[in-house]
Design a protein around this motif. Sequence first.
Motif, PDB file in Angstrom:
ATOM      1  N   ASN A   1       0.791   6.590  -1.082  1.00  0.00           N
ATOM      2  CA  ASN A   1       0.287   6.696   0.287  1.00  0.00           C
ATOM      3  C   ASN A   1       1.364   7.269   1.211  1.00  0.00           C
ATOM      4  O   ASN A   1       2.281   6.567   1.630  1.00  0.00           O
ATOM      5  CB  ASN A   1      -0.147   5.300   0.741  1.00  0.00           C
TER       6      ASN A   1
ATOM      7  N   LEU B   1      -1.209   2.935  -5.178  1.00  0.00           N
ATOM      8  CA  LEU B   1      -2.314   2.237  -5.841  1.00  0.00           C
ATOM      9  C   LEU B   1      -2.703   3.005  -7.106  1.00  0.00           C
ATOM     10  O   LEU B   1      -2.751   4.240  -7.092  1.00  0.00           O
ATOM     11  CB  LEU B   1      -3.541   2.132  -4.925  1.00  0.00           C
TER      12      LEU B   1
ATOM     13  N   PHE C   1       0.807  -1.226   0.000  1.00  0.00           N
ATOM     14  CA  PHE C   1       0.000   0.000   0.000  1.00  0.00           C
ATOM     15  C   PHE C   1       0.839   1.274   0.000  1.00  0.00           C
ATOM     16  O   PHE C   1       0.488   2.263   0.616  1.00  0.00           O
ATOM     17  CB  PHE C   1      -0.978   0.008   1.183  1.00  0.00           C
TER      18      PHE C   1
ATOM     19  N   ALA D   1      -6.379   1.129   0.895  1.00  0.00           N
ATOM     20  CA  ALA D   1      -5.061   1.277   1.529  1.00  0.00           C
ATOM     21  C   ALA D   1      -5.169   1.547   3.031  1.00  0.00           C
ATOM     22  O   ALA D   1      -4.162   1.517   3.742  1.00  0.00           O
ATOM     23  CB  ALA D   1      -4.289   2.405   0.852  1.00  0.00           C
TER      24      ALA D   1
END
Length: 584
Positions: free
Chosen positions: A300, A81, A78, A440
Amino acid sequence: LKLDNAMFQNNGPIISGNAKVVLERRYLRKNDQGDPIETPTDMFRRVAHHVAQAEMRYGGSETAAEMEAIFYSMMTEFRFLPNSPTLMNAGRRLGQLAACFVLPVEDSMEGIFDALKHAAIIHKSGGGTGFSFSRLRPKNSRVGTTGGVASGPVSFMKVFNTATEQVKQGGTRRGANMAILRVDHPDILEFIQCKEKDSDLNNFNISVGITDAFMDALKKGSDYDLIDPREKRITKKLSSIEVFDTLVYHAWKNGDPGIVFLDRINRDNPTPALGEIESTNPCGEQPLLPMESCNLGSVNLAKFVMEKEGAAVIDFEGLSQTIYHAIRFLDDVIDMSLYPIPEIERMVKGNRKIGLGVMGFADMLYQLEIPYNSEKGIETAETLMKFFQDTAHDASRALAETRGTFENFEQSVYKDREGCAYRNATTTTIAPTGTLSIIAGCSSGIEPLFALSFTRTIMDNDEMIEVNPVFEATARTRGFYSLELMKMIARKGGIQGLGNIPEDVKRVFVTAHDITPEWHVRMQAAFQKYTDNAVSKTVNLHRNAEVADVIKVYNLAYDLGCKGVTIYRDGSKDRQVLSVNKNE
Ligand code: ADP
């Protein structure tokens, strides 16, 4: 070549309960009975494998295998994405991988219904469509071939809306549309009010395309010209103040319309020789030429905080590596996507626009112990996004060295700029990450958290308290954690005004409604400063906010260089997806 299987065996991603539901409902492959026939791990392998096939043409099978493993790791950890359609469709029959499209709507029956047909095909694959209706002749003007009268942009929007409703997107998601009308279109007042009058337009976001000429008139308090787009003549004048007041009043009342600053967007158009930008995608973050589409991806940020000499700092090195791989991933997606119509394929392959952005920004600030609504918060955003944008450009330039610049490079503004031999006409976009952030498990886009803890009803009406993990850890180390307190916070949404929490903790752990509209706009502007495309952001207003507060927000967004702005006053829509308890 034998794949190093160990590279894939990170036991798969750790998926939260919520993410699992989302994935099962819409992303995983299903059999005829509608039961999932792949796991989330299978899904990420499918996506990594399919996208990496693009590498075959640039490096060969060894490179493809190496990149596949890298793509898989960055998704399952994560760190990155891609937008939803890539997760849903990569390696499957639909094969359409982009989230954003803009379609031209010509002023003819054929033109209008061509656009509608293309939109239906795009919706089926999970993409969103943006349209400018500004080229349509105004309501009640004459139709040459029939001698009748035209019904105008708003009535055609209803047709698009109904079609959208019927295309259930092949079991993925219901369509999302953006409609833009220039502020100088004769039907502008009807457009501004259309969503309030008509619940039939619920598959549309609407935005008024604001021009510099209008803003100048508004500053002077003067009238401005309405122009018939077909006859190119001034039909009448309206008071800029009245139009602005109507617009702001409706936005205050129910959140629509938003505004986009068209001239500013076009000043950043990398290929003006190929046409003018008239519209954005549904959520506003991606301005595109007619027939252009763009695939997005998000890094992220919550994964890029590390400890250094006892303090939490941004892991710029790790971030840089992920940005390089993510840019390469998105460039590969362009080659691997199937396109709904040949014109779109031609435009996309000519400009190769991609939009890499961020999510988990609020989580990152919590970890860094920096309040969102502070000078330090804004500085952090600027430093971070400047680094992000520079690195994304470097990565695109590095790709151009081996793969070549985008086809239309010679017709772009970059052709005479030193150090701008890019593979992609744009590289950065800040998306809302509505679903990606759930998958995520991070905060969405650059938005602050909506609540620090909330109650989730699970089976049989059992209630479970979910607390933001960084906040929970802080509460435990600082010794004020208790289930009672977490329940109380779930009712209130935030912690401001609670007596038994240390002041410095309160200062850091702010949520959307603790943050004044000015800070929301300043944060959006900080990110926009270093973003090629645009920034998706909602400026949250308190339910008691007044129309004057909305005016302030719009003016500030213009003055600070935003490309558009969307506000939401708590409680102003009947159906609100997220809301904190109204009684507290
Ligand atoms: P995600 O998290 O699912 O990747 P985002 O919330 O970041 O999507 O939205 C990015 C873009 O994806 C939107 O601006 C829009 O173009 C498209 N999009 C989002 N939701 C939908 C939807 N329900 N139907 C069609 N397109 C959508």
